[in-house]
Write an enzyme that holds these catalytic residues in place. Structure first.
Site, mmCIF file in Angstrom:
data_model
loop_
_atom_site.group_PDB
_atom_site.id
_atom_site.type_symbol
_atom_site.label_atom_id
_atom_site.label_comp_id
_atom_site.label_asym_id
_atom_site.label_seq_id
_atom_site.Cartn_x
_atom_site.Cartn_y
_atom_site.Cartn_z
ATOM 1 N N ASP A 11 -54.868 -37.754 -2.690
ATOM 2 C CA ASP A 11 -55.188 -36.703 -1.735
ATOM 3 C C ASP A 11 -56.679 -36.445 -1.852
ATOM 4 O O ASP A 11 -57.158 -36.027 -2.920
ATOM 5 C CB ASP A 11 -54.423 -35.417 -2.071
ATOM 6 C CG ASP A 11 -52.928 -35.551 -1.803
ATOM 7 O OD1 ASP A 11 -52.555 -36.360 -0.939
ATOM 8 O OD2 ASP A 11 -52.145 -34.845 -2.458
ATOM 9 N N ASP A 130 -44.419 -33.730 6.909
ATOM 10 C CA ASP A 130 -44.359 -32.703 5.865
ATOM 11 C C ASP A 130 -43.176 -31.806 6.208
ATOM 12 O O ASP A 130 -43.194 -31.102 7.229
ATOM 13 C CB ASP A 130 -45.653 -31.893 5.814
ATOM 14 C CG ASP A 130 -46.842 -32.739 5.378
ATOM 15 O OD1 ASP A 130 -46.621 -33.704 4.622
ATOM 16 O OD2 ASP A 130 -47.983 -32.433 5.780
#
Length: 252
Positions: A11, A130
């Protein structure tokens, strides 16, 4: 039976690898190129590279960082974050990405999935989702903008639509499990893999070595993604693969 994939995730926020819990409280982990090279050495099957603030800050994906990582790393590279159109996909593929992951932009314009699949092939288009459990309606909601914004989409139905539109793979993160190290969201991946016929990558919640074998034993996911346990040296990829082999899971 295809070999199961072990996939570290980077990330990235403004050129640095970060890691948080439930998508917040980000900690600096290090330089993406150095970390990617270390994972290649360990034998990672693929690498997922997500620019986690590009969409929210309305930035383009950081092509220069991808070029640098791709010059050092020779395993398949999936890149997401800051992809708004087919040109953005093309720029990342030219920079060295093997696959592009679309999330918020695909929710805003689902035709982006189709356009990308038609131009580059379904294998280059990953739909990233998500997902967060909604106890009121007893289903998984889709969130966008790095987990900051709830939508009215159901995650399982959106996954099915994404595949119909041409996505060749799904990368699905459980927001409830992200960074908690409490294990993968087994129920989510059981529902997903029953609903679609493309590879599904499980993401969110890996905390110990048994979590990998559990998600492969109890669901039909093709790959397991992890970040914290690898970034902070709690597990290595060779350890995970050896454990899976002893449990009869086929890995590379």
């Amino acid at each position: 039976m295809l070999a199961k994939r072990i996939i570290p995730c980077l990330d990235v926020d403004h050129g640095r690898v970060k890691k948080g819990v439930n998508f917040v409280n980000l900690q600096d982990v290090g330089d993406p190129t150095e970390i990617a090279a270390a994972y290649q050495k360990q034998g990672a099957d693929e690498l997922v590279f997500l620019d986690i603030t590009a969409t929210n800050e309305k930035r383009k994906a950081i092509v220069a960082t991808i070029e640098e990582v791709a010059s050092q790393v020779f395993m398949p590279l999936t890149v997401g974050g800051g992809i708004h159109n087919v040109d953005d996909m093309q720029n990342l593929l030219k920079a060295g990405a093997d696959k592009t992951a679309v999330n918020s932009a695909a929710v805003s314009d689902p035709d982006l999935i189709t356009q990308g699949a038609e131009k580059f092939g379904a294998q280059c288009v990953v739909l990233a989702i998500d997902a967060k459990w909604n106890p009121v309606r007893q289903g998984y909601d889709v969130y966008v903008n790095g987990g900051r914004k709830q939508t009215d989409l159901d995650a399982i139905e959106w996954a099915k639509e994404g595949v119909r539109r041409g996505a060749g793979e799904l990368l699905v993160t459980s927001m409830d499990k992200d960074g908690t190290k409490s294990g993968y969201d087994i129920a989510l991946y059981q529902q997903l893999t029953a609903a679609v016929n493309v590879p599904v990558i499980a993401s969110g919640g890996c905390g110990q070595i048994n979590d990998f074998s559990e998600v492969f034993a109890k669901t039909d996911v093709d790959g397991a993604l992890a970040a914290s346990v690898f970034h902070f040296g709690e597990l290595t990829i060779p350890q995970v693969k050896q454990d899976l082999r002893t449990k009869g899971v086929i890995v590379r």
